[in-house]
Every structure is written in C-alpha cells, then in structure tokens.
Design an enzyme around this catalytic site. Structure first.
Site, PDB file in Angstrom:
ATOM      1  N   LYS A  99       0.801  -1.254  -0.079  1.00 43.53           N
ATOM      2  CA  LYS A  99      -0.009  -0.030  -0.254  1.00 43.53           C
ATOM      3  C   LYS A  99       0.920   1.197   0.039  1.00 43.53           C
ATOM      4  CE  LYS A  99      -4.410   0.625   0.203  1.00 43.53           C
ATOM      5  NZ  LYS A  99      -5.584  -0.266  -0.229  1.00 43.53           N
ATOM      6  N   ASP A 117      -7.013   4.188  -4.841  1.00 46.59           N
ATOM      7  CA  ASP A 117      -7.800   4.001  -3.395  1.00 46.59           C
ATOM      8  C   ASP A 117      -8.212   5.199  -3.099  1.00 46.59           C
ATOM      9  OD1 ASP A 117      -7.733   1.728  -1.244  1.00 46.59           O
ATOM     10  OD2 ASP A 117      -7.414   3.564  -0.002  1.00 46.59           O
TER      11      ASP A 117
HETATM   12  N1  GLU Z   1      -7.219   0.046  -3.221  1.00 55.93           N
HETATM   13  C1  GLU Z   1      -7.879  -1.355  -3.542  1.00 55.93           C
HETATM   14  C2  GLU Z   1      -7.971  -2.177  -2.389  1.00 55.93           C
HETATM   15  O1  GLU Z   1      -7.884  -1.514  -1.421  1.00 55.93           O
HETATM   16  C3  GLU Z   1      -7.260  -1.715  -4.921  1.00 55.93           C
HETATM   17  C4  GLU Z   1      -5.947  -2.281  -4.958  1.00 55.93           C
HETATM   18  C5  GLU Z   1      -5.360  -2.760  -6.346  1.00 55.93           C
HETATM   19  O2  GLU Z   1      -6.156  -2.835  -7.130  1.00 55.93           O
HETATM   20  O3  GLU Z   1      -4.253  -2.921  -6.309  1.00 55.93           O
HETATM   21  O4  GLU Z   1      -7.972  -3.440  -2.536  1.00 55.93           O
END
Ligand code: GLU
Length: 446
Positions: free
Chosen positions: A124, A164
């Site tokens: 993240k 996100d």
């Molecule tokens: N931010 C999204 C999540 O919390 C998607 C992450 C992504 O597609 O890599 O899963």
C-alpha cells in the site's frame, strides 16, 4: 502463538500505530486456533515475520501550487509481503495518511490478495496530500512529483500500485504519464486502474462495488435471503460507493442512503441511472460533500451531520473509510432491524462494532473478502497487459463472479462454527493466512 505476548511486543516496537495494531490483532485473534495446529508455522516464526512489512519506502514530495507557493508532502510505499506474487495494492491520497494507516492497509492487502486466487503480494502507498479543493493542474503536478520518487521502486513484476481513496482514473493517468517518461518504457503492467485506451481493463472502475454485491448475493443466498426488494444504506459517494449503488440497484435492491463527511442523503425512492451518474460528478468536483445530491434530486433529503447508519435499512454497506461504523452505529442499525452488514471499505467497522453485529447473529462480512473484487480485477488487468490483449466486459465480469464465489466458499470452509453461524471474519483471515504462510514456509528464511 500467544497473541497477547505478540501484541505487547508490537506495541512496544510501534507505539501509537493504532490502525496497524488493530488490524494485526484482529487477524491474530481469529487465526490463533488454526495456527496452533501447525507446529511447523511456529517453528518457522511465520507470524512474527508476517506482521512486519518487507520494507517501507518514505520520501518527500515537493510541488508548486497554483498560487506559486511551494508545498511539501510526505510520500510512502509499504511493500508488505511478496510470498505469493509481486507487491500489489493501491495508493491513498488523504490528509490523514500516515505510516500506521498504510501499514494496516498493506497488511490487510496481503490477506485479501491471497483470497483472490491470483498471484499477488501485498502493498500500500500514499501521501498526506489532500485532494479536497485542489485544481486539476495541482493534482497533476502532485501526481508527477509523487511518481518522480516512487518510480524506481515499482515495476510490472516488482510492485504494481493502483487507486484507493483520493486516487482514481485521473490520478493513475498522471502517474502513468510520468512513469513512462522516466522509465522510457511502455510498461502498461506497472499500474492498474488505467484508462481504457492505454491498457486499462473493462469493468475495473466498477469492480470493487460489483464484486461486493456478488459477495453479498452469495451470503444472502446461503442464508435464504434476497437482495431484491431489500433497502440498502451506503456510506460514501466515491468510486466504490458508486459501483455498489449501481450493482445493488441492478439486482433489484433500493439504495436509500449515500453519505459524505457533511452528512447523509436520504433517498427513499432509490437510485436511477441519472442519480448514479451524478455520484461520479460529485466525486470529480473535489469538494468532498454530498449535500448537492439532494439539491439536484428533489425526492431526496440531505440531513446534515448524520451518518448513513441513522437511516433504517436492511443492508448496510460501509464504502468510505476505516472505522467508519462504530459500536453505537451498530447498535442503531440493529435496533432498526438491519440484518446484513458487509464492509466494502477496508476495516470499515471498529472491533466493538463487529463484536456487536456478530453477537446479534446477523450476517457480517469483512472488507478483505467483500472488497477483494477491486484488486482481483486489477490482477486481471495485469494478465491482459502481460498478454497484450484486452478481454470483453462479459469475460472480465464472469471471472470476477468466479473469484467472488471462490472467496465466499473459502470463508464458509474456514469460518463455519459448530453452531452453524458463519464467522466470515475468521474464515477470510484463516483462508488468506494459510496460503501466504505455506508459501513463506516453502521459500525458507528470507
Ligand atoms: N485500493 C484497492 C484495495 O484496497 C485496490 C488495490 C489494487 O487494485 O491494487 O484493494
């Protein structure tokens, strides 16, 4: 494993990282029993290794605003775990972003990605940059400055960021443009959530919300309930809330509430295509308020300062931020007869809220299972990029259906209690954990 000892040790090493400690505690408590049946995990110190990120990259992001003033923000990428695939997870732009938040999200992402059936590790990233009130040009300059630092650390087989909170298609576009200029390579697989003409996947924008509703459908089916005719309260009005509202409406439910930091919109007649499309306009306006929805659609009412959970509903779908549904909110929902809560946001409910909902015996499922359709479709985008092709929407949607069904099955397999109650929190945590733990064990001490 002794959860209390492990937590005391982590609290000492990472004081004040409340979201991270909360996320770790939830997982450890729910996997403890299953873990202790595997002495080989204990011997390899799997849990001690898994709770710490592989590495954390932090950097300064300096950019110039429209008034010519120099702005400085913090940037991060937490590469949490790469046992089952390259690091994968979104980027969050929000003024409250700090290391604790990104560590909690990276930790959760590791288990979520394991549940998707696809080979993706957990990561993240983000910044304390606040997009609220920023112009398009400021957002572009910030995204470019952010990528100027991040680009060395990512790649299609290394680490693949996506969107996100605060990062959607527009921001991914600006970041990709800068990446391409710096790397001098057209590496489409380096980011997901891209535009349709330059490597994006059909259904990716809708996928988190759609996947969540497919998961809810499975839960309801098993419990002998139906979405058709049910009333649904949704928090938030961004990309995830939009996808959820769209699919819930398509499946015959009535979305009677959406909300923002300013309050809740009570929408007794449910959504129309026009209303759903307007949610996207609201998000794109960068004002972070939901009140204009009720000015545009006069059958809806705005209630200032109230949450979505104050509206009587059958199904509650937190789609905004962590810990947005508290114990008091859970009590209010239960008193109003809510019989299903599915977290679409990451860690949307506080531990006390989850305990209250589970005690009441209603259907409850955690974010890492419910919202996994977003990252799963990112995985499908990576596959299409690697193959240099693009699939039809029906093909992506069918694969998303298959994935959400298998996540539901995994939760039932690991989460069914002797009483017959399905503890989806336990099920999701154990299923995700087992996959990552086995991979770590087989790859030795690294
Ligand atoms: N931010 C999204 C999540 O919390 C998607 C992450 C992504 O597609 O890599 O899963």
């Amino acid at each position: 494993m002794n959860v209390q000892n492990l937590m005391t040790d982590l609290e000492r090493k990472h004081p004040g990282e409340s979201e991270y400690l909360q996320a770790v505690r939830e997982v450890l408590e729910s996997i403890e029993e299953a873990y202790n049946e595997h002495p080989e995990f204990e011997q390899a110190k799997i849990v001690e290794r898994m709770v710490e990120p592989d590495r954390i990259i932090t950097f300064r992001v300096t950019w110039v605003d429209d008034a010519g003033a120099i702005q400085t923000n913090l940037g991060y990428r937490v590469q949490f775990n790469s046992a089952i695939g390259p690091y994968k997870g979104g980027i969050r732009f929000h003024r409250a972003v700090n290391l604790s938040m990104l560590k909690f999200l990276g930790f959760e992402q590791t288990f979520k990605n394991a549940l998707t059936t696809l080979p993706m590790g957990g990561a993240k990233g983000g910044s304390d940059f606040d997009p609220v009130g920023k112009s398009n040009a400021e957002i572009m300059r910030f995204c470019q400055a952010f990528m100027l630092e991040l680009w060395h650390n990512i790649g299609p087989d290394t680490d693949v960021p996506a969107g996100d909170v605060g990062v959607g298609g527009r921001e991914i576009g600006y970041m990709y443009g800068m990446y391409k200029k710096l790397a001098r390579e057209y590496n489409t697989g380096v980011l997901t959530g891209k535009g349709m003409t330059w490597g994006g996947s059909l259904v990716r924008p809708e996928a988190t919300g759609f996947g969540a509703l497919y998961f809810v459908q499975h839960m309801l089916q098993r419990a002998g309930r139906e979405l058709k005719g049910a009333t649904v309260a949704i928090s938030g009005f961004g990309n995830v809330a939009w996808g959820a509202a769209k699919k819930a409406t398509e499946l015959g439910a009535r979305v009677i509430a959406i909300s923002g930091p300013d309050g809740v919109v009570y929408n007794p007649n449910g959504m129309t295509d026009e209303k759903i499309a307007y949610m996207l306009e609201l998000r794109a306006s960068n004002r972070n308020i939901v009140a204009p929805f009720a000015e545009k659609f006069t059958d809806a009412t705005f209630i200032s300062g109230k949450k979505a959970w104050s509206i009587k509903c059958d199904i509650a779908l937190p789609c905004a931020f962590q810990n947005e549904l508290t114990e008091a909110d859970a009590e209010e929902l239960l008193a109003n007869g809510t019989w299903c809560v599915a977290e679409v946001s990451n860690m949307g409910c506080t531990p006390e809220a989850i305990a209250a909902l589970q005690r009441a015996g209603i259907l409850f499922a955690p974010g890492k299972a419910v919202n996994a359709g977003g990252v799963a479709t990112s995985g499908l985008e990576m596959t299409q990029n690697a193959m240099h092709i693009s699939w039809a929407a029906e093909e992506v949607d069918a694969k998303l259906h298959y994935i959400m069904n298998s996540i539901h099955e995994a939760c039932v397999k690991y989460g069914t209690e002797p009483s017959g109650y399905i503890n989806y929190v336990k099920g999701a945590n154990i299923a995700g954990f087992m996959k990552v733990a086995r991979a770590m064990l087989e790859q030795g001490v690294v």
